[in-house]
Structures are given as structure tokens and as C-alpha cells.
Design an enzyme around this catalytic site. Structure first.
Site, mmCIF file in Angstrom:
data_model
loop_
_atom_site.group_PDB
_atom_site.id
_atom_site.type_symbol
_atom_site.label_atom_id
_atom_site.label_comp_id
_atom_site.label_asym_id
_atom_site.label_seq_id
_atom_site.Cartn_x
_atom_site.Cartn_y
_atom_site.Cartn_z
ATOM 1 N N LYS A 191 0.878 -1.175 0.000
ATOM 2 C CA LYS A 191 0.000 0.000 0.000
ATOM 3 C C LYS A 191 0.909 1.216 0.000
ATOM 4 C CE LYS A 191 -2.038 3.009 1.953
ATOM 5 N NZ LYS A 191 -1.770 4.395 1.574
ATOM 6 N N GLY A 244 6.140 4.970 8.626
ATOM 7 C CA GLY A 244 5.317 6.171 8.594
ATOM 8 C C GLY A 244 5.318 6.840 9.955
ATOM 9 N N SER A 245 4.269 7.587 10.226
ATOM 10 C CA SER A 245 4.255 8.393 11.455
ATOM 11 C C SER A 245 3.962 7.527 12.682
ATOM 12 C CB SER A 245 3.197 9.479 11.332
ATOM 13 O OG SER A 245 1.928 8.876 11.194
ATOM 14 N N THR A 246 4.363 8.036 13.828
ATOM 15 C CA THR A 246 4.113 7.341 15.093
ATOM 16 C C THR A 246 2.612 7.233 15.353
ATOM 17 O OG1 THR A 246 6.242 8.001 15.982
ATOM 18 C CG2 THR A 246 4.526 7.499 17.595
ATOM 19 N N GLY A 249 1.303 4.437 13.339
ATOM 20 C CA GLY A 249 1.862 3.198 13.898
ATOM 21 C C GLY A 249 1.046 2.716 15.093
ATOM 22 N N GLU A 267 8.330 1.270 11.728
ATOM 23 C CA GLU A 267 9.444 2.226 11.570
ATOM 24 C C GLU A 267 8.793 3.597 11.553
ATOM 25 O OE1 GLU A 267 12.521 1.296 11.455
ATOM 26 O OE2 GLU A 267 12.398 -0.804 10.894
ATOM 27 N N CYS A 302 13.078 10.599 7.945
ATOM 28 C CA CYS A 302 12.789 10.145 9.316
ATOM 29 C C CYS A 302 13.991 10.371 10.219
ATOM 30 C CB CYS A 302 12.395 8.680 9.300
ATOM 31 S SG CYS A 302 13.610 7.639 8.488
ATOM 32 N N GLU A 399 8.236 16.406 15.584
ATOM 33 C CA GLU A 399 8.816 16.142 14.263
ATOM 34 C C GLU A 399 8.188 17.103 13.251
ATOM 35 O OE1 GLU A 399 7.710 12.492 12.197
ATOM 36 O OE2 GLU A 399 9.810 12.197 11.669
HETATM 37 P P1 NAD Z 1 1.759 8.521 7.578
HETATM 38 O O1 NAD Z 1 1.843 7.774 8.853
HETATM 39 O O2 NAD Z 1 0.787 9.615 7.452
HETATM 40 O O3 NAD Z 1 1.447 7.515 6.371
HETATM 41 C C1 NAD Z 1 2.245 6.371 6.136
HETATM 42 C C2 NAD Z 1 1.406 5.345 5.408
HETATM 43 O O4 NAD Z 1 0.373 4.903 6.281
HETATM 44 C C3 NAD Z 1 0.715 5.871 4.142
HETATM 45 O O5 NAD Z 1 0.755 4.887 3.142
HETATM 46 C C4 NAD Z 1 -0.698 6.111 4.632
HETATM 47 O O6 NAD Z 1 -1.666 6.040 3.605
HETATM 48 C C5 NAD Z 1 -0.877 4.962 5.611
HETATM 49 N N1 NAD Z 1 -1.932 5.166 6.613
HETATM 50 C C6 NAD Z 1 -2.359 6.327 7.154
HETATM 51 N N2 NAD Z 1 -3.373 6.107 8.018
HETATM 52 C C7 NAD Z 1 -3.598 4.775 8.014
HETATM 53 C C8 NAD Z 1 -4.521 3.926 8.690
HETATM 54 N N3 NAD Z 1 -5.428 4.410 9.550
HETATM 55 N N4 NAD Z 1 -4.466 2.595 8.451
HETATM 56 C C9 NAD Z 1 -3.554 2.074 7.597
HETATM 57 N N5 NAD Z 1 -2.675 2.830 6.912
HETATM 58 C C10 NAD Z 1 -2.688 4.172 7.122
HETATM 59 O O7 NAD Z 1 3.250 9.025 7.285
HETATM 60 P P2 NAD Z 1 3.775 9.851 6.038
HETATM 61 O O8 NAD Z 1 3.320 11.267 6.174
HETATM 62 O O9 NAD Z 1 3.494 9.135 4.776
HETATM 63 O O10 NAD Z 1 5.346 9.770 6.252
HETATM 64 C C11 NAD Z 1 6.011 10.583 7.148
HETATM 65 C C12 NAD Z 1 6.316 9.849 8.431
HETATM 66 O O11 NAD Z 1 7.025 8.648 8.129
HETATM 67 C C13 NAD Z 1 7.224 10.632 9.345
HETATM 68 O O12 NAD Z 1 6.756 10.551 10.667
HETATM 69 C C14 NAD Z 1 8.566 9.931 9.210
HETATM 70 O O13 NAD Z 1 9.408 10.078 10.299
HETATM 71 C C15 NAD Z 1 8.143 8.521 9.002
HETATM 72 N N6 NAD Z 1 9.209 7.733 8.376
HETATM 73 C C16 NAD Z 1 9.893 6.822 9.149
HETATM 74 C C17 NAD Z 1 10.939 6.085 8.594
HETATM 75 C C18 NAD Z 1 11.691 5.082 9.420
HETATM 76 O O14 NAD Z 1 12.369 4.245 8.840
HETATM 77 N N7 NAD Z 1 11.600 5.098 10.737
HETATM 78 C C19 NAD Z 1 11.283 6.268 7.254
HETATM 79 C C20 NAD Z 1 10.579 7.192 6.498
HETATM 80 C C21 NAD Z 1 9.534 7.923 7.074
#
Ligand code: NAD
Length: 497
Positions: A191, A244-246, A249, A267, A302, A399
């Protein structure tokens, strides 16, 4: 070796590109059942690139069915590791052959400079190769029993893995998940982020061409709260591999609890401290690295070194050097190989970054440079530096995910470590010093998944990548990530006397 294409070459290629916009479901590219689509926009120009199938629960259900059928068939899950290796190496070759195209798609879709996207592609290809090469070198175990028994410890695929990834390194984050998950014999449903779905759909065609059996790799574009949530709640999914975001997560962990206790590897975000001690030999070089640590990829990283902690004995002079380095890192057309930074991914993120800058000023931090976006249709924010930041300020704690650096001062090693660890995150930390005793002392005390000593973001496929605290619980890269995508099975045999 620098890339031979000029700015004009990339502009010409961009004009010739066509995009796959349908979901890759089972063995076909399909529209969403209800015909819904969403727009994806080039943030450097404001132009719409394409309208993409907006998948939802029906596509999630169908994809899980296909993925489970593939597990049952076993033509991937139970294939000889050497066979999986052959096909994944072929996928890496195809990605290499289409590297320019894939990099260009990511640059147009999310605004990062083309040189950055090419670097991501190298990382992604390398990751697929590393996992392909590893998979026929993983042995099971024979337990140390007496002669009357034989205890085997086998590694088996988990089954169906859903990979949910962000937009900041679209294909590299994808590869970090699908490389080990596919190598270990799982069926994978990807996804991609709704902000950067196009390269994943191009990858789907390459995966088919490489020979991945039907249902083993599928791509469902769409929103998190629709198709992402449906996949995360599915009883037919065995593992969520998330970057993605905390905040999201945490939601995924709840979905796992509400459904089938699927594994959840996270992550997540960071607010990474970068500690500069006064004993560094070449402060100009350190200042340049510290600026790159935050301004690379427009700060949408990140592990961005977003908190710079500097010994007060050198702070004033060091910040001057840092400002001079930042001057050379301005945003520009992402298709121009000379641009260090590109555009912010979309208007929501752009407004969020500008809001943090306003809060920094309102909370009393000293704005030393930047702060104002560039005029025009593109979403460009220049390198922005705040000095005199404290942990109580939003820009010192949260962040931002943009090109905004928060500079703190410290008077002692203890204070530096305390400031560094005063965070809900623990993804990365940097430390710059020539004193080996201090390096070892501080590296061990930092609460962080990785510590970079006299570099920022160093590392390769051989070392794990991930966070502690609210930065997550998973590890990408290295043989540790490959192990995460398999289950241990014990077979205990009683031998006839
Ligand atoms: P996000 O959490 O908004 O989205 C990440 C993914 O999750 C997207 O594909 C989104 O569609 C999906 N998502 C959102 N809500 C969901 C739900 N309720 N159920 C299932 N899936 C859902 O994050 P973003 O804005 O895409 O990315 C930025 C974040 O990612 C930052 O916090 C960054 O630090 C983090 N990040 C972490 C790493 C790492 O390796 N630790 C690497 C890159 C980015």
C-alpha cells in the site's frame, strides 16, 4: 560517477512519461470497484500528474484472497530458495534497466531532486539484491538433544505480509519491506502512500516481468483510512510492515489487537539529535555535514538531524559556519541535477512546516535564516535555522518533517546526553568528536536505534535500521530484517531405540 543526463534531458524525459494508474490486483491491472480515483500532483509545479485508482475494502479483500491462494499454491512460499533468488535478482536487473524512469516518477510525484531519487533507486536495487543473495544462505538449526530425539528448528514464511509505506523515499522504503518479505517466501500486498503512488505501480509491471507468480506481489493505491485500514484489520493478513508516522503506527497496533494479533513491525518518526563537541578538528566540515543532515530531501527524512546540540564554547562560531553551509543548499527545480533541495511533497505538509516556523518565532526561538517560502506555484521552503531552542518549544520537541533546524547549546557532556535523550523518539543520533573515550561513553548512553559517529546517516545493507521508544520496534536492512519475515517452527522427532 555523476549521471550523464542534463536538466534539459530530464525535462524532455518527463514530458514523454506515461503512468500506470490502476491497482495491480491478482493478475491484472484494475480500476477500483466503485470507479473512485484520486489526483496526484507534482508539488514543484502544481500540475496534476495523474488520477489513480482509489482502492478500498473490496480491493483489500480481493487482494488478501489472491495472496492467500498464492500461499496455498506454494509456487513461491514453498519454492526452493534458489528459485526465489533467481526471480528477485531478475527484478533487481529490471529495476536497474528502468532506473532513470523510476527515479523520474518519484521526483515528479513527490518533489525530491532527481539526484536524490537516483540515489534512492541505487539503495532500493541494492536491497532487493542483498535479500535475493541472502535467502539461500539461511540455515535451520538442529537442537542439541540426546541420541533418542531430533529437534529441528525450521524457518517458514509468515504467509501474507502487508507493507504500508510513506512518500519520502517511495521506492527505497518499499524495497526495505518487500525485499526481505518476498525473499523469505511471503505473499506481499503493498500500500504505497497516496502522495506518491506512481512508482509502485510501475514496479508491479517489472515484478510481473521478472516472473513473480500471480498474487505474490500486489499493489493497492489509495488512502490510509480506507484501503490501508481494511488491510490492517484483515483476518487473512499475518504481518503489517509499516513505515510512517508514530500516530498511524499506534493505530496499526490497535487494528492488530482488534483482529487477529498479526505481527506489526513499525518504523516511525524521529527528532534526531546531532551532538557537536568542541574538540572536533575541522568545524567547517562538521557544519556542512550538520546542514546536510537536516536539509537533505527537504528535511523530509525520518532520521533528519533536526536537533543540533552544540557545545556553548564554540556555538556562536559554529552556527555562523552552519549558516554559510545552508546558503549553498537552496531549493530549486527537482529536475535540475544541480538542485540540492526540491519541493515539499504537498500543500498540507507545506502548511504544516510553515506553521511550525511561525510557532518557533512565537515561542521565542531566534530565527537565524529562512522562514519564508519561495514565491510561485511550487511548494519550496528554504533552509530555516532557529538558534536558542529549548526542549519546551514545539520546534525543539515535535517532528516537523521539513527543512527546519533547531539549535540548542550545552555546557557539559552530561547535559548534552540529557538533552539528546529528552525525547519520545529514539531513531538516530549523531556525535562529532575526536575523543575516543567520549565517543564510546556517549554512543552507549544515547537512546537511539543508530548512532552515527563523525558522519550522518552512514551505513549500508549490512547493518540494521530502526528505532527505539516511539520511533518503532522493527528493523529494516541486514539479515535481521530477513529473519523478521519468517516464523520459527520446531519439529521434535522421537527416534526408535
Ligand atoms: P503517515 O503515517 O501519514 O502515512 C504512512 C502510510 O500509512 C501511508 O501509506 C498512509 O496512507 C498509511 N496510513 C495512514 N493512516 C492509516 C490507517 N489508519 N491505516 C492504515 N494505513 C494508514 O506518514 P507519512 O506522512 O506518509 O510519512 C512521514 C512519516 O514517516 C514521518 O513521521 C517519518 O518520520 C516517518 N518515516 C519513518 C521512517 C523510518 O524508517 N523510521 C522512514 C521514512 C519515514
Amino acid at each position: 560517477m555523476s549521471h550523464p543526463f542534463t536538466h534539459a534531458d530530464w525535462q524532455r524525459l518527463a514530458g514523454e512519461l506515461t503512468f500506470e494508474t490502476r491497482a495491480w490486483l491478482g493478475e491484472a491491472f484494475v480500476e477500483a470497484a466503485g470507479g473512485e480515483r484520486f489526483a496526484t500532483v507534482n508539488p514543484a509545479t502544481g500540475e496534476m500528474l495523474a488520477e489513480v485508482a482509489a482502492c478500498d475494502a473490496p480491493e483489500a479483500e480481493a487482494a488478501v484472497r489472491h495472496a492467500r491462494a498464492a500461499v496455498e499454491r506454494g509456487d513461491w512460499a514453498r519454492a526452493a530458495p534458489a528459485e526465489r533468488k533467481r526471480i528477485l535478482l531478475r527484478l533487481a536487473e529490471l529495476m536497474e534497466a528502468h532506473k532513470n524512469e523510476l527515479a523520474l516518477i518519484d521526483t515528479l510525484d513527490m518533489g525530491k531532486p532527481i539526484t536524490s531519487s537516483l540515489g534512492d533507486l541505487s539503495g532500493a536495487i541494492n536491497c532487493i539484491r542483498y535479500n535475493a543473495e541472502s535467502i539461500d544462505k539461511v540455515y535451520g538449526e538442529v537442537a542439541p538433544t540426546g541420541e533418542e530425539s531430533l529437534g529441528l528448528v525450521l524457518r517458514e514464511p509468515l504467509g501474507v505480509v502487508v507493507a504500508i509505506v510513506p512518500w519520502n523515499f517511495p521506492l527505497m522504503m518499499t524495497a526495505w519491506k518487500i525485499g526481505p518479505a518476498l525473499a523469505a517466501g511471503n505473499s506481499v500486498i503493498l500500500k504505497p502512500s497516496e502522495k506518491s503512488p506512481l512508482s509502485a505501480l510501475r514496479l508491479a509491471r517489472l515484478a510481473k516481468e521478472a516472473g513473480l507468480p500471480d498474487g505474490v506481489f500486489q499493489v493497492l493505491p489509495g488512502f490510509g483510512h480506507t484501503v490501508g485500514k481494511a488491510l490492517a484489520l484483515s483476518m487473512g493478513v499475518d504481518c503489517l510492515a509499516f513505515t510512517g508516522s508514530t500516530a498511524v503506527g499506534k493505530q496499526l497496533m490497535q487494528y492488530a489487537g482488534q483482529s487477529n494479533l498479526k505481527r506489526v513491525y513499525l518504523e516511525c518518526g524521529g527528532k534526531s539529535p546531532n551532538l557537536v563537541f568542541a574538540d572536533c578538528r575541522d568545524l567547517d566540515a562538521v557544519a556542512r555535514h550538520a546542514a546536510e543532515a537536516i536539509f537533505h530531501n527537504q528535511g523530509e527524512v525520518c532520521i533528519a538531524g533536526s536537533r543540533l546540540l552544540v557545545d556553548n564554547a564554540i556555538r556562536e562560531a559554529f552556527v555562523d559556519k552552519l549558516l554559510a553551509a545552508a546558503e549553498t543548499m537552496q531549493p530549486g527545480d527537482p529536475l535540475d541535477p544541480a538542485s540540492f533541495m526540491g519541493a515539499i511533497v504537498d500543500r498540507t505538509q507545506y502548511e504544516r512546516v510553515l506553521d511550525y516556523i511561525r510557532r518557533g518565532v512565537a515561542e521565542g526561538a531566534v530565527l537565524r535564516r529562512g522562514g519564508e517560502p519561495l514565491e510561485g506555484a511550487g511548494l519550496f521552503i528554504p533552509p530555516t535555522v532557529f538558534d536558542g531552542v529549548t526542549p519546551a518549544m514545539a520546534i525543539g520537541r515535535e517532528e516537523v518533517f521539513g527543512p527546519v533546524l533547531a539549535v540548542f547549546g550545552f555546557d557539559s557532556e552530561d547535559q548534552a546526553v540529557h538533552l539528546a535523550n529528552d525525547s519520545e523518539y529514539g531513531l538516530a543520533a549523531g556525535l562529532w568528536s575526536q575523543d575516543i573515550d567520549r565517543i564510546m561513553r556517549v554512543a552507549r548512553r544515547l537512546q537511539s536505534g543508530q548512532v552515527f559517529v563523525n558522519n550522518w546517516a552512514g551505513g549500508d545493507m549490512t547493518v540494521p535500521f530502526g528505532g527505539v521508544k516511539q520511533s518503532g520496534n522493527g528493523r529494516d536492512k541486514s539479515h535481521h530484517s530477513l529473519a523478521e519475515y519468517s516464523e520459527l517452527k520446531t519439529v521434535w522427532m522421537t527416534l526408535a531405540p
